[in-house]
Design a protein around this motif. Structure first.
Motif, mmCIF file in Angstrom:
data_model
loop_
_atom_site.group_PDB
_atom_site.id
_atom_site.type_symbol
_atom_site.label_atom_id
_atom_site.label_comp_id
_atom_site.label_asym_id
_atom_site.label_seq_id
_atom_site.Cartn_x
_atom_site.Cartn_y
_atom_site.Cartn_z
ATOM 1 N N PHE A 39 0.829 -1.203 0.000
ATOM 2 C CA PHE A 39 0.000 0.000 0.000
ATOM 3 C C PHE A 39 0.867 1.258 0.000
ATOM 4 C CE2 PHE A 39 -3.028 3.031 2.038
ATOM 5 C CZ PHE A 39 -4.104 2.842 1.188
ATOM 6 N N GLY A 40 2.026 1.173 0.616
ATOM 7 C CA GLY A 40 2.944 2.308 0.687
ATOM 8 C C GLY A 40 2.843 3.044 2.009
ATOM 9 N N PRO A 42 3.669 6.291 2.993
ATOM 10 C CA PRO A 42 3.043 7.627 3.080
ATOM 11 C C PRO A 42 1.521 7.545 3.003
ATOM 12 C CG PRO A 42 4.837 7.627 1.482
ATOM 13 C CD PRO A 42 4.598 6.204 1.858
ATOM 14 N N ALA A 43 1.014 6.696 2.093
ATOM 15 C CA ALA A 43 -0.438 6.571 1.948
ATOM 16 C C ALA A 43 -1.058 6.024 3.237
ATOM 17 C CB ALA A 43 -0.781 5.667 0.764
ATOM 18 N N VAL A 46 -1.103 8.895 5.866
ATOM 19 C CA VAL A 46 -2.132 9.902 5.529
ATOM 20 C C VAL A 46 -3.522 9.313 5.753
ATOM 21 C CG1 VAL A 46 -3.124 11.301 3.669
ATOM 22 C CG2 VAL A 46 -0.641 11.138 3.921
ATOM 23 N N MET A 47 -3.690 8.019 5.435
ATOM 24 C CA MET A 47 -4.996 7.400 5.640
ATOM 25 C C MET A 47 -5.357 7.372 7.122
ATOM 26 S SD MET A 47 -6.502 3.782 4.267
ATOM 27 C CE MET A 47 -8.189 3.808 3.644
ATOM 28 N N THR A 50 -6.485 10.847 8.091
ATOM 29 C CA THR A 50 -7.720 11.392 7.523
ATOM 30 C C THR A 50 -8.925 10.484 7.755
ATOM 31 O OG1 THR A 50 -7.026 10.468 5.393
ATOM 32 C CG2 THR A 50 -6.630 12.816 5.748
ATOM 33 N N THR A 51 -8.758 9.178 7.562
ATOM 34 C CA THR A 51 -9.892 8.267 7.755
ATOM 35 C C THR A 51 -10.103 7.975 9.234
ATOM 36 O OG1 THR A 51 -9.662 7.249 5.571
ATOM 37 C CG2 THR A 51 -10.815 5.975 7.254
ATOM 38 N N PHE A 52 -9.005 7.703 9.963
ATOM 39 C CA PHE A 52 -9.058 7.524 11.416
ATOM 40 C C PHE A 52 -10.200 6.592 11.820
ATOM 41 C CE2 PHE A 52 -9.843 9.762 15.740
ATOM 42 C CZ PHE A 52 -9.035 8.852 16.389
ATOM 43 N N ALA A 53 -10.191 5.383 11.236
ATOM 44 C CA ALA A 53 -11.174 4.357 11.592
ATOM 45 C C ALA A 53 -10.576 3.018 11.204
ATOM 46 C CB ALA A 53 -12.486 4.581 10.863
ATOM 47 N N ALA A 55 -11.093 -0.443 11.253
ATOM 48 C CA ALA A 55 -11.610 -1.562 10.461
ATOM 49 C C ALA A 55 -11.640 -1.233 8.974
ATOM 50 C CB ALA A 55 -13.008 -1.940 10.948
ATOM 51 N N PHE A 58 -8.144 -1.246 7.409
ATOM 52 C CA PHE A 58 -7.680 -2.614 7.194
ATOM 53 C C PHE A 58 -8.415 -3.251 6.016
ATOM 54 C CE2 PHE A 58 -6.072 -2.353 11.596
ATOM 55 C CZ PHE A 58 -4.837 -2.947 11.444
ATOM 56 N N ALA A 77 -14.589 -0.294 2.320
ATOM 57 C CA ALA A 77 -14.251 0.611 3.421
ATOM 58 C C ALA A 77 -15.384 1.597 3.709
ATOM 59 C CB ALA A 77 -12.966 1.369 3.092
ATOM 60 N N MET B 1 0.888 2.335 -6.428
ATOM 61 C CA MET B 1 1.058 3.476 -5.518
ATOM 62 C C MET B 1 -0.082 4.475 -5.695
ATOM 63 S SD MET B 1 3.086 4.325 -3.102
ATOM 64 C CE MET B 1 3.306 5.763 -2.081
ATOM 65 N N SER B 4 -3.372 3.477 -4.289
ATOM 66 C CA SER B 4 -3.471 3.702 -2.850
ATOM 67 C C SER B 4 -4.007 5.103 -2.561
ATOM 68 C CB SER B 4 -2.101 3.565 -2.188
ATOM 69 O OG SER B 4 -1.557 2.298 -2.432
ATOM 70 N N TRP B 5 -3.489 6.085 -3.288
ATOM 71 C CA TRP B 5 -3.871 7.473 -3.006
ATOM 72 C C TRP B 5 -5.322 7.747 -3.355
ATOM 73 C CZ3 TRP B 5 -1.413 10.090 0.400
ATOM 74 C CH2 TRP B 5 -0.051 9.848 0.606
ATOM 75 N N VAL B 8 -7.183 6.358 -0.467
ATOM 76 C CA VAL B 8 -7.001 7.228 0.701
ATOM 77 C C VAL B 8 -7.910 8.455 0.590
ATOM 78 C CG1 VAL B 8 -5.384 8.777 1.886
ATOM 79 C CG2 VAL B 8 -4.654 6.482 1.209
#
Lengths: 219, 102
Positions: A39-40, A42-43, A46-47, A50-53, A55, A58, A77, B1, B4-5, B8
């Motif tokens: 997934f990387g 940085p992503a 940041v997730m 911003t998402t802060f949840a 389950a 994942f 998600a 990559m 993913s963004w 996100v």
């Protein structure tokens, strides 16, 4: 926690402290799994910010990691987080100030901060925001720490990463299954997923299984 | 990559809106009962579907392999009140061991 007077933000932080190991361990594993499944870093960070949840985050990386499409990952998600619409309704009236302030502070709502804030019989804004703030810092920080580890894993499935995901979702599902209607819906979802897996691309069975919640319309 | 963004951005935005829905948009009103009962079932439904795909899923095929043993071990651990992360480690380790052995 103070028993008299209006609670303050720091009372919320204090009330949430005993639960601190959970977001730390959970955030670490999210960072590790996100990085290991491609997934990387940085992503992932940041997730978490911003998402802060947990389950839903994942869910997204597991669908992508298994080769599912972006659409399937997003839908899985988003469906998981739709419950926050219902949860945020229950605390709608405790947020002070204008819309901008409420928009920012409402992001402190996660399952755990919400549960803690309602302990004294009614929902308390300071407890919810204080607890959410502590969990946020721990969640984002431990995600970042976890990504440092995840990158060094070469073949994540050889160490059973896929089963770790399954165990995680199982653990999150179990508390819901004490209730009859949730159990019925879950059984239907499992049946749909099993039936579609041999015939549809990865990720599609999960999204299709969301239809199982329609049994909620039954009286 | 870049995939993913996209995930996100979209998931992040949707979640921010969900969390703000009550405090910002709706105020003191409640969701209609029927909508509420649908939304409440979404979490157990999606989580169960994820358990099934992560345990049996593969490239458009059902597999019964080492993962079943790992997830079974995790279930036992959870029943014994193990922490989620402990259960995850048990599932991963058990699965890895079974894969090594066969």
């Amino acid at each position: 926690m103070e028993t008299s007077g209006r609670p303050r933000i720091r009372d919320g932080v204090r009330a949430a402290l005993p639960l601190a190991p959970s977001p730390i361990l959970f955030g670490l594993s999210f960072g590790v799994l996100a990085n290991a499944s491609g997934f990387g870093a940085p992503a992932a960070i940041v997730m978490s910010a911003t998402t802060f949840a947990g389950a839903a985050q994942f869910a997204a990386i597991s669908v992508l990691g298994a080769g599912g499409t972006v659409t399937a990952a997003i839908l899985a998600a988003v469906f998981l987080n739709a419950r926050y619409a219902a949860i945020s309704m229950t605390v709608a009236s405790i947020f002070p100030g204008g819309p901008a302030r409420r928009l920012v502070e409402s992001q402190a709502i996660v399952d755990e901060s919400w549960a803690i804030s309602g302990r004294r019989g009614r929902f308390e804004w300071a407890i919810l925001v204080g607890a959410g703030l502590l969990f946020y810092v721990l969640w984002v920080g431990s995600t970042a720490a976890g990504t440092l580890v995840g990158g060094v894993l070469e073949n994540p499935n050889a160490i059973g990463l896929d089963a770790a995901f399954a165990a995680l979702f199982l653990a999150l599902a179990l508390p819901y299954l004490r209730e009859r209607r949730s159990r019925e819906a879950a059984a239907l979802a499992a049946a749909i997923t099993l039936a579609l897996t041999p015939f549809t691309p990865v990720g599609v069975p999960i999204v299709a299984a969301s239809a199982a919640c329609l049994i909620g319309l039954r009286r | 990559m870049s995939t993913s963004w996209v995930v996100v951005a979209v998931v992040g935005l949707a979640t921010i809106v969900f969390k703000a829905a009550g405090p910002v948009v709706v105020g003191r009103r409640e969701l209609p009962q029927r909508v509420q009962s649908l939304v409440e079932l979404l979490a157990p439904v999606m989580l169960t579907a994820l358990v099934v795909t992560q345990t049996f899923g593969g490239d458009e095929e059902l597999h019964v392999d080492a993962r079943v043993v790992g997830v079974g071990a995790a279930l036992v651990a959870l029943r014994l009140r193990a922490h989620i992360v402990v259960a995850m480690v048990i599932a991963a380790a058990t699965t890895a061991l079974v894969r090594l052995a066969f």
